[in-house]
Design a protein around this motif. Structure first.
Motif, PDB file in Angstrom:
ATOM      1  N   TYR A   1      34.966  16.756  45.429  1.00  0.00           N
ATOM      2  CA  TYR A   1      33.981  15.726  45.743  1.00  0.00           C
ATOM      3  C   TYR A   1      34.715  14.455  46.122  1.00  0.00           C
TER       4      TYR A   1
ATOM      5  N   LEU B   1      30.842  12.990  47.644  1.00  0.00           N
ATOM      6  CA  LEU B   1      30.499  12.415  46.348  1.00  0.00           C
ATOM      7  C   LEU B   1      29.262  11.518  46.471  1.00  0.00           C
TER       8      LEU B   1
ATOM      9  N   GLU C   1      25.899  13.955  47.102  1.00  0.00           N
ATOM     10  CA  GLU C   1      25.633  15.023  46.128  1.00  0.00           C
ATOM     11  C   GLU C   1      24.486  14.592  45.210  1.00  0.00           C
ATOM     12  N   LYS C   2      23.650  15.536  44.837  1.00  0.00           N
ATOM     13  CA  LYS C   2      22.536  15.258  43.926  1.00  0.00           C
ATOM     14  C   LYS C   2      23.045  15.396  42.495  1.00  0.00           C
ATOM     15  N   TRP C   3      23.491  14.302  41.909  1.00  0.00           N
ATOM     16  CA  TRP C   3      24.076  14.313  40.571  1.00  0.00           C
ATOM     17  C   TRP C   3      23.011  14.218  39.495  1.00  0.00           C
ATOM     18  N   GLU C   4      23.282  14.836  38.375  1.00  0.00           N
ATOM     19  CA  GLU C   4      22.515  14.673  37.148  1.00  0.00           C
ATOM     20  C   GLU C   4      23.508  14.205  36.096  1.00  0.00           C
TER      21      GLU C   4
ATOM     22  N   ARG D   1      25.762  16.890  34.278  1.00  0.00           N
ATOM     23  CA  ARG D   1      26.742  17.512  35.171  1.00  0.00           C
ATOM     24  C   ARG D   1      27.873  16.539  35.504  1.00  0.00           C
ATOM     25  N   LEU D   2      27.525  15.305  35.822  1.00  0.00           N
ATOM     26  CA  LEU D   2      28.544  14.305  36.132  1.00  0.00           C
ATOM     27  C   LEU D   2      29.428  14.037  34.916  1.00  0.00           C
TER      28      LEU D   2
ATOM     29  N   LEU E   1      24.914   7.124  38.689  1.00  0.00           N
ATOM     30  CA  LEU E   1      23.873   7.890  39.365  1.00  0.00           C
ATOM     31  C   LEU E   1      23.166   7.033  40.414  1.00  0.00           C
TER      32      LEU E   1
ATOM     33  N   PRO F   1      26.904   5.871  43.520  1.00  0.00           N
ATOM     34  CA  PRO F   1      28.038   6.790  43.428  1.00  0.00           C
ATOM     35  C   PRO F   1      29.390   6.187  43.831  1.00  0.00           C
TER      36      PRO F   1
ATOM     37  N   ARG G   1      36.304  21.057  35.088  1.00  0.00           N
ATOM     38  CA  ARG G   1      36.076  19.858  35.900  1.00  0.00           C
ATOM     39  C   ARG G   1      37.050  18.759  35.519  1.00  0.00           C
TER      40      ARG G   1
END
Length: 142
Positions: free
Chosen positions: A7, A34, A37-40, A43-44, A84, A87, A101
């Motif tokens: 990313y 980066l 991207e659809k971050w939550e 997950r991030l 969020l 970014p 990760r």
């Protein structure tokens, strides 16, 4: 060799150098933006591991260099909420290999993790060498 989901900020010269190093080591690099991207939050958060909250941030982000955002003063929830929403605040690259990760590109750490064929001496491959805004950086030919 590994498949690296990478990313990046598209066009970032240092991210380009990092991808070249990974590919030279035989890794397959799947580059993703980066910024789009659809971050939550959960997950991030997984990319940061045990790093202190202040190390989750891109120190070259405009809102950090201006003093508007002070990473050392934030808890995890506040940090994630800011990232969020913006970014550009996220330290990069974010990399994922086989469910593991990581954030950032410390060459020694990446070499220990998945291997690098060579290193670029005396270069900080995380510091922004170009502008500090949302526009793509010029792409450096490999």
């Amino acid at each position: 060799m590994a498949t690296v989901v990478f990313y990046e900020k598209p066009g970032c010269a240092n991210n380009t150098r990092q991808k070249v190093m990974l590919a030279a080591a035989g890794h397959t690099v799947l580059a993703r933006s980066l910024l789009t991207e659809k971050w939550e939050a959960q997950r991030l958060r997984a990319f940061f591991g045990t790093l202190p909250v202040a190390e989750w941030f891109n120190p070259s982000a405009p809102r950090i260099t201006s003093g508007e955002v002070r990473p050392g003063a934030l808890d995890e929830s506040a940090a994630l909420a800011l990232m969020l929403a913006d970014p550009l605040l996220i330290r990069r690259p974010l990399m994922e290999v086989d469910g593991q990760r990581r954030v950032g590109f410390d060459q020694d750490a990446v070499h220990r993790w998945i291997g690098l064929a060579s290193k670029m001496p005396h270069e900080n491959l995380e510091a922004c060498s170009k502008g500090h805004d949302a526009r793509p950086c010029p792409v450096v030919a490999a």
